[in-house]
Design an enzyme around this catalytic site. Structure first.
Site, mmCIF file in Angstrom:
data_model
loop_
_atom_site.group_PDB
_atom_site.id
_atom_site.type_symbol
_atom_site.label_atom_id
_atom_site.label_comp_id
_atom_site.label_asym_id
_atom_site.label_seq_id
_atom_site.Cartn_x
_atom_site.Cartn_y
_atom_site.Cartn_z
ATOM 1 N N HIS A 57 119.679 85.915 39.059
ATOM 2 C CA HIS A 57 118.673 86.025 40.118
ATOM 3 C C HIS A 57 117.653 87.134 39.882
ATOM 4 O O HIS A 57 116.590 87.130 40.510
ATOM 5 C CB HIS A 57 119.353 86.275 41.463
ATOM 6 C CG HIS A 57 120.196 85.141 41.951
ATOM 7 N ND1 HIS A 57 119.720 83.855 42.070
ATOM 8 C CD2 HIS A 57 121.506 85.097 42.350
ATOM 9 C CE1 HIS A 57 120.688 83.071 42.527
ATOM 10 N NE2 HIS A 57 121.777 83.795 42.692
ATOM 11 N N LYS A 85 132.351 91.845 43.117
ATOM 12 C CA LYS A 85 133.356 92.795 42.668
ATOM 13 C C LYS A 85 133.488 92.729 41.133
ATOM 14 O O LYS A 85 134.128 91.822 40.599
ATOM 15 C CB LYS A 85 134.708 92.491 43.318
ATOM 16 C CG LYS A 85 134.617 92.451 44.850
ATOM 17 C CD LYS A 85 135.963 92.259 45.485
ATOM 18 C CE LYS A 85 135.826 92.022 46.996
ATOM 19 N NZ LYS A 85 135.110 93.082 47.691
#
Length: 538
Positions: free
Chosen positions: A148, A38
């Protein structure tokens, strides 16, 4: 010897110049219903930072949007072109690319995905340039830290790897850069990018074993010229403050002694906190922040970035406190009233208590891993050097923007709007470089001219099976989208707006940048955000 966060009056050696990067628009993006990531958490943290008055002690900047050209310094042209073109309403046209670029459930396509990447990446790159110019001691971008993302694929909620791009910028001025990752997940994207070079040493403390992304074994130490320049500390569930400090301080002290980097990047993923909805560690905000305080003591240019963190009220607490630690100031445990005050019920405190979960990291296990890492570090040449080279052009011209701000600065006059836009927001005129421009192709990092490491593992998912948000948590992450309105920061003057949820509404956000010349000759540039909410006539 443990390093403690200062609890009394601030000593002079803690007073560092801090540059803080934030764009109010970053909190408006929404990954979708039920998704744990979020961006609204960045707005919550920023609002808390403002209401603690921390903005008075640092320079606040609205970063430029990273351009296509900047993002393809690491990522492939095809991948960034895809992110720029794909939208929720044209997914059918890109079906054949979704799997290729690993976009889907973990990394969904949402409205404004490309602009979101531009915003969080721009702050990290701008912070690196600011450090390179020696115009600040610490640069902070809590919207960044998406560790990532790979060269040509999204992964683990991350699309563009702002960390790799910031490190590439730092390498223009520094022979060696240290990257430290305290997210609960292994910093695989950054490690992979620099796996074959000795110019970047990566250190990651993370949960290992049947856990996303499945990399970060103790034996993963780098390859080729980068052998021994990847340091991984695999941890088990329940690591607490005492255990973490027991491993962080001695390992980092030894790394700094052997490697002597010119600059440090610290990824402060908050999913390593106790009670995180996707995490499994038991760190408190204070325990997490001790890592920031410890890295400050080496007096190296320091870039602080965000990362994971899925219990958003604790993310806001953590990054607010770590901003205070970066500044070397003490803040009270009682939270000031802010736009999201009710989120922090029932205690309305800054600090959180650890849970009673078991710590599966025994003293013997931690000592064995530490000894193995020390042995690996002993194989590393002391402070490897590189040949002298011409410094490449900066990704953005900070000097020009600073001169414009200083020339226009007058304590009795407001900066003209046209100049405000030039001061802190770079024109995104290179977005269409791919259309007829020079093709960069599937370029690799030109650190060694070698291919980045690939572990050959099949793609894993960060989202646990069956994960579902509660409606309350989901609404807290929606920001101003779909009719749910969370009022944002009103002004840098310390005033706060009342939180509101109105449906349907129209929200208009305006930003003001003020440059003021101080008596000592320095210039302070601040941003002011104003949000106007009006009912929409049906």
């Amino acid at each position: 010897m443990a390093t403690q966060v200062p609890t009394g009056p601030v000593r002079g050696d803690y007073e560092k110049k801090v540059s803080y990067y934030y764009d109010a628009d970053v909190g408006n993006f929404y990954y979708g219903q039920g998704h744990p990531m979020k961006p609204h958490r960045i707005r919550m943290a920023h609002n808390l930072i403002l209401n603690y008055g921390l903005y008075r002690k640092m320079e606040v900047y609205r970063p430029h949007k990273a351009t296509f050209e900047e993002m393809t310094k690491f990522h492939s042209d095809e991948y960034i072109r895809f992110l720029r073109a794909v939208k929720p309403d044209n997914l059918a046209s890109f079906n054949k690319y979704m799997q290729q670029f690993n976009v889907g459930e973990d990394c969904p396509v949402f409205d404004g995905i490309y602009e979101f990447c531009q915003l969080y990446t721009g702050g990290s790159v701008a912070g690196a340039i600011k450090l390179n110019k020696r115009q600040t001691d610490i640069a902070v971008n809590w919207a960044g830290g998406l560790h990532h993302a790979k060269k040509a694929e999204a992964s683990g909620f991350c699309y563009v790897n702002d960390i790799v791009l910031a490190i590439l910028e730092l390498l223009k001025y520094h022979q060696r850069v240290l990257y430290v990752d305290i997210d609960v997940h292994h910093g695989d994207g950054v490690e992979e990018a620099f796996f074959t070079t000795d110019r970047v040493l990566t250190v990651s403390y993370h949960k290992y074993g049947e856990y996303f992304p499945g990399t970060g074994d103790l034996n993963d130490i780098g390859a080729g010229k980068g052998k021994h320049y990847a340091v991984n500390f695999p941890l088990r569930d329940g690591v607490d403050d005492a255990s973490y400090e027991e491993i962080f301080a001695p390992v980092m002290r030894k790394v700094m002694e052997f490697y002597d980097p010119g600059a440090v990047v610290l990824q402060c993923g908050a999913d390593s906190l106790t009670g995180d909805r996707l995490g499994c560690f038991n760190l408190t905000v204070k325990g997490h922040a001790r890592c920031v305080e410890f890295m400050k003591t080496f007096n190296k240019p320091l870039l602080l970035l965000g990362g994971g963190g899925y219990t958003i009220k604790n993310v806001a607490r953590c990054w607010t406190y770590e901003t205070a630690v970066a500044l070397g100031v003490e803040v009270p445990n009682e939270l000031p009233y802010n736009d999201y005050f009710e989120y922090f019920a029932p205690d309305f405190k800054l600090h959180i208590a650890p849970s009673n979960m078991s710590n599966l990291n025994s003293t013997d296990y931690l000592s064995q891993v530490k000894d193995r890492l020390f042995e690996n570090l002993r194989h590393m040449p002391f402070a490897p050097s590189v040949q002298q080279h011409d410094v490449p052009r900066d990704a953005m011209d900070l000097d020009e923007m600073e001169r414009a701000a200083m020339d226009a600065a007058n304590p009795d006059e407001r900066v003209p709007q046209a100049l405000k836009d030039r001061i802190r927001e770079r024109e995104n005129d290179n977005n269409d470089i791919a259309e007829g421009g020079e093709r960069s192709g599937d370029r690799d990092l030109d650190v060694n001219g070698e291919m980045p490491h690939s572990n050959g593992m099949s793609r894993k998912r960060l989202l646990p099976e069956g994960f579902a948000d509660s409606m309350e948590d989901d609404n807290q992450g929606r920001g101003i989208l779909n009719g749910a309105v969370s009022t944002s920061v009103v002004a840098l003057a310390g005033t706060t707006a009342e939180a509101a949820t109105v449906e349907p509404m129209e929200v208009v956000t305006t930003h003001t940048v003020d440059a003021v010349k101080n008596p000592d000759g320095t210039t302070t540039v601040t941003t002011t955000e104003q949000t106007k909410t009006t009912a929409v006539v049906q």
